[in-house]
Design an enzyme around this catalytic site. Structure first.
Site, PDB file in Angstrom:
ATOM      1  N   GLU A 151       0.817  -1.219   0.000  1.00  0.00           N
ATOM      2  CA  GLU A 151       0.000   0.000   0.000  1.00  0.00           C
ATOM      3  C   GLU A 151       0.849   1.265   0.000  1.00  0.00           C
ATOM      4  OE1 GLU A 151      -2.956  -0.350   3.124  1.00  0.00           O
ATOM      5  OE2 GLU A 151      -4.218  -1.555   1.806  1.00  0.00           O
ATOM      6  N   GLU A 311      -6.559  -8.091  -0.873  1.00  0.00           N
ATOM      7  CA  GLU A 311      -6.946  -8.152   0.540  1.00  0.00           C
ATOM      8  C   GLU A 311      -8.414  -7.788   0.683  1.00  0.00           C
ATOM      9  OE1 GLU A 311      -4.798  -5.612   3.221  1.00  0.00           O
ATOM     10  OE2 GLU A 311      -2.878  -6.013   2.282  1.00  0.00           O
TER      11      GLU A 311
END
Ligand code: GLA
Ligand code: ZN
Length: 676
Positions: A151, A311
């Site tokens: 991320e 995710e």
């Protein structure tokens, strides 16, 4: 070969952190994974400090053990590079790795996603770690993808970044004269004579004091800083990617994105990725359509190719103020929703709940109780079995959409940095309004950037197309001339790519396509509203009301009349341009208006809904040369119905479905494969 080509089924599993656990727990994990049908683990996401204990020392022993164990258990691996959080010793020894925040404060060691993207130390060691990992695992056949860092995001205002920004600016504009022109620096006497007079625009420099950090004195400088920061972080990704590819040329490399994540221009990023992957964590009030919009944005960034759901939580997050559980059936429903919009994987964060620090109450496949005897584990196991049965029946299929919504990061920054006409111009929300209306009609939607080829669409909708970059106006012109339908509205066509206003009347270069001239714009706070009529119905007019004049465009008799001193002015206009049409909507209205207007536009443009479905039932499709797969997802709490046009095979249960009306239970999913 693309990442999904060899897959025999949808990868199922997710982030696995056995390094946080003693080894006797690992065997237990394997047993439970087998039971749940888990076949893919993402390893090594945050282990930099363990892998590199000091300057020149690397130790992969523990990771080797983990790789060996999951390999013996026939699992595939997504190998992360661990650079999402730097080691403490590195921060102590090389403070250049620490970021400086928007307020000008130098950070200390802590947190994650914490390295300055211009730090020579970070770049050197991140690249080296990626290289060493690739070297070490180049023969590991079950690594299906490489996952760089984690991320990526944030920003930095340190001196290294400031210097890198000056170089970035000089690469873009070449001369200081052109910089001054692009940023209109004769305003407030900001003329620069040398590149090293330029500073990073933060709270200490160009914050627009009336409106705080969201706005800025010089939008041109701030937008360029955003572009620079997105590029600088992308360079860090590329450094690691190239290090891996040098050793494993056919590696499939990705990093986990976050959909509408403002700091990074993912349309640019995705061009550097072998495939897009992203993390889906909807907020508590996000409608199913909002979640769908994020999937469609991610698919669009990857040019329509299938992406990875990297995710999602199986049950609950821990970082929202109130962390509601996913209700029974919702994890399954949202997993299929991802697939319905183009995902070829279903992966979770995390496999086992950790016992310490801020994610210990985040949902996981294996809970603190440590057994499979939980509601969540049972739901995961049931989905695992279904995915095994579905196999590769949907892998690689693509979405065909006749309708596209345009979304652009530069435009996002520009609209929301703008001082005036309203602080309520929330670009993503305004895009979502349209997206949601279209989803309610069960049409597939692509979310495209400004450089996408428009010719494959029947309808292109570009809400708040404030910044028109490059030759976009020409391409819209061609698109409409050749029969396309274009829709835009207020606050569009104002500026070119440096945020300089295009003079000669709004909406600038879109004026002839739309056949209107916007003379003034009124702005309301949330407690005020105007109204207009469309086909005899009255609708609210909010946020902005353009005062516009028809040039070549038409306003039908029953098109809108605003109240106030500008009553009688048009709100919805349409302009014939070549073989197509361009519509303009001068204000922001509600869902009932958009539903009425868009169904007229779609009907006139020959776009049909995929099928009838009752409220709360979402329908999408994916296809390849031989078949179309229709996904029917009942997000509602009541039984739904839908009308199938052709007979097909429901592939979760292997049952033939005839054409005609079908029922679908609350939260249930039908996936129907129709042969071409
Ligand atoms: C992100 C991160 C994960 C984890 C989850 C928690 O997506 O990538 O490491 O922190 O959020 O929701
Ligand atoms: Zn920095």
């Amino acid at each position: 070969m693309s990442w999904n080509e060899k897959l025999k089924k949808i990868p199922y599993g997710g982030d696995y952190n056995p390094e946080q656990w003693p080894e006797d727990v690992w065997e237990e994990d394997m047993k439970l994974f087998r039971q749940a049908g888990i076949d893919t683990v993402t390893l090594n996401v945050f282990s930099w400090a363990a892998l590199q204990p000091s300057e020149d020392e690397y130790n992969f022993d523990r990771l080797d053990k983990i790789v060996k164990l999951v390999t013996e258990n026939e699992m595939n691996i997504i190998m992360a590079t661990s650079t999402g959080a730097h080691p403490a010793w590195m921060a102590k020894r090389h403070p250049d790795i620490l970021r400086v925040d928007y307020k000008g404060r130098k950070r200390k060691f802590g947190g994650r996603h914490n390295s300055c993207p211009s730090s020579p130390t970070y770049k050197k060691y991140a690249q080296r770690l990626a290289m060493k990992l690739a070297e070490h695992y180049k023969h590991q056949r079950n690594i299906i993808a490489w996952h760089i860092s984690n991320e990526f995001g944030g920003e930095c205002y340190c001196e290294n970044c400031e210097n890198a920004f000056r170089n970035w600016v000089s690469d873009r504009y070449k001369t200081i004269y052109d910089v001054n022109k692009a940023w209109n620096t004769s305003f407030w006497g900001h003329t620069f004579y040398d590149f090293d007079e330029i500073v990073a625009p933060n709270e200490l420099s160009e914050e627009f004091e009336f409106m705080g950090r969201a706005h800025t004195d010089f939008q041109g400088i701030s937008i360029d800083y955003k572009r620079f920061m997105s590029d600088a972080i992308l360079d860090c990704y590329k450094l690691e990617r190239d290090a891996i590819k040098e050793i494993i040329p056919d590696a499939n490399v990705t990093t986990n994105l976050m959909a509408f994540f403002k700091p990074l221009d993912y349309q640019k990023w995705a061009k550097e990725m072998d495939f897009v992957s992203w993390d889906n964590y909807p907020g508590p009030s996000d409608s199913p359509a909002r979640i769908a919009m994020s999937h469609d944005l991610m698919r669009g960034c990857g040019d329509g190719a299938p992406f990875a759901l990297m995710e999602q939580t199986p049950s609950v997050t821990n970082w929202q103020p109130y962390n509601a559980l996913k209700r029974p059936g919702v994890m399954r429903l949202w997993s299929y929703q991802a697939m319905a919009h183009g995902a070829d994987s279903v992966l979770f964060f995390q496999m086992r709940r950790s016992i310490g620090a801020c994610e210990k109450y985040h949902g996981a496949v294996i809970d603190h109780v440590g057994t499979g005897n939980t509601r969540v584990f049972r739901e995961i196991t049931a989905l695992g079995k279904e995915l095994r049965d579905i196999g590769n029946a949907t892998i690689g299929m693509r979405t065909h959409s006749d309708v596209a919504i345009m979304f652009d990061w530069d435009n996002w920054w520009a609209v929301e940095y703008s001082a005036g006409p309203s602080k309520d111009l929330a670009y993503r929300e305004l895009i979502a309004d349209y997206y949601e209306s279209l989803r309610n009609m069960n049409v597939n939607v692509d979310i495209i950037g400004q450089d996408t080829d428009l010719s494959k669409y029947k309808v292109v909708i570009a809400p708040v197309l404030y910044m028109v970059k490059g030759d976009l106006d020409e391409r819209i012109k061609n698109f409409v001339e050749n029969g396309g339908t274009f829709v835009t509205g207020f606050f569009s066509g104002y500026v070119q790519e440096n945020d300089l206003v295009i003079t000669g009347g709004y909406p600038g270069k879109l004026r002839d396509i739309l056949g209107i001239w916007v003379e003034e714009t009124d702005s309301f706070g949330p407690d005020k509203c105007n109204s207009f009529s469309y086909h005899g119905q009255r609708y609210p007019a909010r946020i902005l009301c353009d005062l516009l004049h028809l040039e070549t465009a038409k306003m039908k008799d029953d098109y809108g009349y605003l109240e106030d001193f500008y009553h009688g002015m048009p709100v919805v206009t349409s302009n014939k341009f070549g073989r197509g049409k361009a519509y303009y909507i001068a204000t922001s209205s509600d869902e009932s208006f958009r539903a009425a207007f868009l169904s007229d536009v779609l009907a006139a443009s020959g776009v049909h809904s995929l099928m009838y479905a009752s409220e709360g039932v979402e329908v999408t499709s994916r296809e390849d040369d031989t078949a179309t797969v229709i996904y029917i997802l009942n997000h509602g709490d009541a039984e739904g119905i839908y009308e199938l046009h052709d007979e097909g095979m429901e592939i979760i249960n292997g049952i033939e479905f005839g054409a005609g009306m079908h029922k679908i239970a609350p939260k249930d999913v039908h996936i129907i494969k129709i042969m071409k």
